[in-house]
Design a protein around this motif. Structure first.
Motif, PDB file in Angstrom:
ATOM      1  N   GLU A 158     -53.154  14.797  12.941  1.00 27.29           N
ATOM      2  CA  GLU A 158     -53.172  16.062  13.660  1.00 27.29           C
ATOM      3  C   GLU A 158     -53.178  17.232  12.684  1.00 27.29           C
ATOM      4  N   VAL A 159     -54.085  18.159  12.913  1.00 25.80           N
ATOM      5  CA  VAL A 159     -54.181  19.372  12.099  1.00 25.80           C
ATOM      6  C   VAL A 159     -53.776  20.548  12.978  1.00 25.80           C
ATOM      7  N   PRO A 160     -52.775  21.343  12.592  1.00 23.41           N
ATOM      8  CA  PRO A 160     -52.307  22.433  13.450  1.00 23.41           C
ATOM      9  C   PRO A 160     -53.338  23.551  13.558  1.00 23.41           C
ATOM     10  N   PRO A 161     -53.284  24.332  14.633  1.00 24.13           N
ATOM     11  CA  PRO A 161     -54.241  25.428  14.822  1.00 24.13           C
ATOM     12  C   PRO A 161     -54.228  26.401  13.642  1.00 24.13           C
ATOM     13  N   TYR A 162     -55.418  26.887  13.330  1.00 19.97           N
ATOM     14  CA  TYR A 162     -55.603  27.919  12.307  1.00 19.97           C
ATOM     15  C   TYR A 162     -55.087  27.502  10.938  1.00 19.97           C
ATOM     16  N   ALA A 163     -55.196  26.199  10.658  1.00 22.71           N
ATOM     17  CA  ALA A 163     -54.901  25.714   9.309  1.00 22.71           C
ATOM     18  C   ALA A 163     -56.199  25.601   8.519  1.00 22.71           C
ATOM     19  N   VAL A 164     -56.081  25.655   7.195  1.00 23.20           N
ATOM     20  CA  VAL A 164     -57.172  25.328   6.284  1.00 23.20           C
ATOM     21  C   VAL A 164     -56.797  24.018   5.612  1.00 23.20           C
ATOM     22  N   VAL A 165     -57.672  23.006   5.747  1.00 21.73           N
ATOM     23  CA  VAL A 165     -57.379  21.702   5.153  1.00 21.73           C
ATOM     24  C   VAL A 165     -58.485  21.330   4.171  1.00 21.73           C
ATOM     25  N   ALA A 166     -58.107  20.590   3.133  1.00 21.25           N
ATOM     26  CA  ALA A 166     -59.062  20.177   2.121  1.00 21.25           C
ATOM     27  C   ALA A 166     -58.542  18.925   1.442  1.00 21.25           C
ATOM     28  N   GLY A 167     -59.463  18.169   0.822  1.00 20.80           N
ATOM     29  CA  GLY A 167     -59.082  17.029   0.006  1.00 20.80           C
ATOM     30  C   GLY A 167     -59.208  15.697   0.714  1.00 20.80           C
ATOM     31  N   ASN A 168     -58.874  14.638  -0.035  1.00 27.18           N
ATOM     32  CA  ASN A 168     -58.910  13.267   0.470  1.00 27.18           C
ATOM     33  C   ASN A 168     -57.656  12.537  -0.015  1.00 27.18           C
ATOM     34  N   PRO A 169     -56.707  12.279   0.929  1.00 24.59           N
ATOM     35  CA  PRO A 169     -56.715  12.682   2.339  1.00 24.59           C
ATOM     36  C   PRO A 169     -56.504  14.188   2.478  1.00 24.59           C
ATOM     37  N   ALA A 170     -57.077  14.751   3.541  1.00 25.48           N
ATOM     38  CA  ALA A 170     -56.989  16.196   3.733  1.00 25.48           C
ATOM     39  C   ALA A 170     -55.546  16.623   3.952  1.00 25.48           C
ATOM     40  N   LYS A 171     -55.183  17.718   3.312  1.00 28.74           N
ATOM     41  CA  LYS A 171     -53.853  18.297   3.477  1.00 28.74           C
ATOM     42  C   LYS A 171     -53.994  19.777   3.821  1.00 28.74           C
ATOM     43  N   VAL A 172     -53.000  20.316   4.482  1.00 27.87           N
ATOM     44  CA  VAL A 172     -53.010  21.726   4.822  1.00 27.87           C
ATOM     45  C   VAL A 172     -52.824  22.536   3.549  1.00 27.87           C
ATOM     46  N   VAL A 173     -53.808  23.364   3.246  1.00 32.65           N
ATOM     47  CA  VAL A 173     -53.749  24.238   2.076  1.00 32.65           C
ATOM     48  C   VAL A 173     -52.956  25.496   2.414  1.00 32.65           C
ATOM     49  N   ARG A 174     -53.214  26.032   3.585  1.00 39.77           N
ATOM     50  CA  ARG A 174     -52.497  27.220   4.044  1.00 39.77           C
ATOM     51  C   ARG A 174     -52.769  27.393   5.532  1.00 39.77           C
ATOM     52  N   ARG A 175     -52.022  28.274   6.173  1.00 36.52           N
ATOM     53  CA  ARG A 175     -52.312  28.704   7.531  1.00 36.52           C
ATOM     54  C   ARG A 175     -53.065  30.027   7.455  1.00 36.52           C
ATOM     55  N   ARG A 176     -54.038  30.211   8.302  1.00 34.06           N
ATOM     56  CA  ARG A 176     -54.883  31.402   8.227  1.00 34.06           C
ATOM     57  C   ARG A 176     -54.129  32.667   8.631  1.00 34.06           C
ATOM     58  N   PHE A 177     -53.156  32.526   9.530  1.00 33.05           N
ATOM     59  CA  PHE A 177     -52.383  33.670  10.006  1.00 33.05           C
ATOM     60  C   PHE A 177     -50.930  33.233  10.157  1.00 33.05           C
ATOM     61  N   ASP A 178     -50.041  34.189  10.359  1.00 41.97           N
ATOM     62  CA  ASP A 178     -48.637  33.849  10.564  1.00 41.97           C
ATOM     63  C   ASP A 178     -48.450  33.217  11.945  1.00 41.97           C
ATOM     64  N   GLU A 179     -47.319  32.552  12.133  1.00 42.79           N
ATOM     65  CA  GLU A 179     -47.084  31.784  13.361  1.00 42.79           C
ATOM     66  C   GLU A 179     -47.152  32.649  14.614  1.00 42.79           C
ATOM     67  N   ALA A 180     -46.619  33.854  14.543  1.00 44.40           N
ATOM     68  CA  ALA A 180     -46.637  34.734  15.710  1.00 44.40           C
ATOM     69  C   ALA A 180     -48.068  35.106  16.089  1.00 44.40           C
ATOM     70  N   SER A 181     -48.889  35.408  15.096  1.00 44.77           N
ATOM     71  CA  SER A 181     -50.282  35.759  15.372  1.00 44.77           C
ATOM     72  C   SER A 181     -51.053  34.567  15.928  1.00 44.77           C
ATOM     73  N   ILE A 182     -50.762  33.380  15.405  1.00 43.20           N
ATOM     74  CA  ILE A 182     -51.431  32.173  15.908  1.00 43.20           C
ATOM     75  C   ILE A 182     -51.092  31.947  17.379  1.00 43.20           C
ATOM     76  N   ALA A 183     -49.824  32.111  17.719  1.00 44.64           N
ATOM     77  CA  ALA A 183     -49.421  31.952  19.129  1.00 44.64           C
ATOM     78  C   ALA A 183     -50.148  32.956  20.021  1.00 44.64           C
ATOM     79  N   ARG A 184     -50.282  34.180  19.547  1.00 44.00           N
ATOM     80  CA  ARG A 184     -50.992  35.201  20.326  1.00 44.00           C
ATOM     81  C   ARG A 184     -52.471  34.853  20.461  1.00 44.00           C
ATOM     82  N   LEU A 185     -53.078  34.342  19.397  1.00 43.31           N
ATOM     83  CA  LEU A 185     -54.484  33.945  19.446  1.00 43.31           C
ATOM     84  C   LEU A 185     -54.712  32.798  20.422  1.00 43.31           C
ATOM     85  N   LEU A 186     -53.826  31.818  20.411  1.00 45.33           N
ATOM     86  CA  LEU A 186     -53.973  30.680  21.327  1.00 45.33           C
ATOM     87  C   LEU A 186     -53.808  31.129  22.767  1.00 45.33           C
TER      88      LEU A 186
END
Length: 222
Positions: A158-186
Motif C-alpha cells: 500500500e502506498v499512501p496518498p500523495y506520496a512519492v515512491v522510488a526504488g526496488n523495492p519502492a519506498k516512500v521518498v517523501r509526501r508531496r504535501f503535509d497531512e492536513a493538506s492531503i486530507a483536504r485534497l482527498l
C-alpha cells in the motif's frame, strides 16, 4: 485560442502541431475492452511503439478468466514501459517447488497442488497517479490518490496518498504535501468534477491553490 479538450471517449486525444494525432498516446478507457480491467475517465498511457492490444501490453498476466482485477482511477498518467504484474502471474511458493506443473497439462482452474490455492488480490490505482517509465506494479498493490511513482520503481503493498515512491523495492521518498493538506485534497476530490469546471480551475489545481478550490467546492456543494 486552445482547441476544445478531448472527450473522455477519445481514443487518441493528443493532436500534434501538424494536425495529426499521436498514435502512442491513448485515453485507456475507450481502447481497453477487458472484463477484469476498470479504468476511469481521462487516464492515459503512452508507448513509443503503440501496441495493438493495450490491455495485454499493460497487464500481460491478466486473463479474461482471472479472478483478480486491475482498477485505475481518473486522470492517471502511465508512462512508456509500465507493466502491471497482476496476481495471475503468481506461483505457489509455500511448498518445496514453485513449478506450475498443472498448466502444462492445460489445467488452469482445478485447484491442483502446483497452483496457487487462493485467488490473488486486486491491484488498485487511485486518481491522478503518475507512474514513471518502466515501473513495475506488483500483484495486489494499492496506490493512493496523487501518488508519483518514480521511473523503474518496483511497487508492492500500500502506498499512501500523495506520496512519492522510488526504488526496488519502492519506498516512500517523501509526501508531496503535509497531512492536513492531503486530507483536504482527498475531501475535495477535484477529479470527480465536470471537465469544464476542472479546466476553469486549472491554475488552482496545478498551482496548489487549495483555498480557491475549496471555495469552488463549497459554492457548488462538493
Amino acid at each position: 485560442m486552445p482547441a476544445p479538450f478531448p472527450p473522455a471517449h477519445t481514443a487518441h486525444p493528443l493532436t500534434l502541431p501538424d494536425g495529426t494525432t499521436h498514435p502512442g498516446t491513448v485515453f485507456l478507457k475507450p481502447v481497453i475492452d477487458h472484463p477484469r480491467i476498470e479504468v476511469g475517465d481521462f487516464t492515459y498511457a503512452n508507448a513509443f511503439e503503440p501496441p495493438e492490444d493495450w490491455a495485454a501490453h499493460l497487464a500481460p498476466y491478466l486473463y479474461p478468466q482471472s479472478p483478480e482485477r486491475l482498477i485505475m482511477g481518473k486522470f492517471c498518467q502511465i508512462a512508456d514501459g509500465v507493466v502491471f504484474i497482476t496476481a495471475s502471474a503468481n506461483h505457489r511458493r509455500d511448498g518445496f517447488s514453485t513449478f506450475p506443473f498443472a498448466i502444462f497439462q492445460g489445467d488452469f482452474e482445478s485447484g491442483r497442488p502446483s497452483l496457487p490455492q487462493e485467488p490473488g488480490p486486486d491491484t488498485v490505482i487511485g486518481n491522478d497517479v503518475w507512474i514513471g517509465k518502466d515501473a513495475r506494479i506488483l500483484p495486489g498493490a494499492r496506490i493512493g490518490d496523487g501518488v508519483i511513482v518514480g521511473a523503474g520503481a518496483v511497487v508492492h503493498g500500500e502506498v499512501p496518498p500523495y506520496a512519492v515512491v522510488a526504488g526496488n523495492p519502492a519506498k516512500v521518498v517523501r509526501r508531496r504535501f503535509d497531512e492536513a493538506s492531503i486530507a483536504r485534497l482527498l475531501a475535495l476530490a477535484w477529479w470527480d468534477w465536470p471537465i469544464a469546471r476542472i479546466l476553469h480551475h486549472e491554475a488552482a489545481i496545478c498551482g496548489a491553490d487549495l483555498v480557491t478550490l475549496e471555495a469552488e467546492a463549497e459554492r457548488f456543494g462538493g
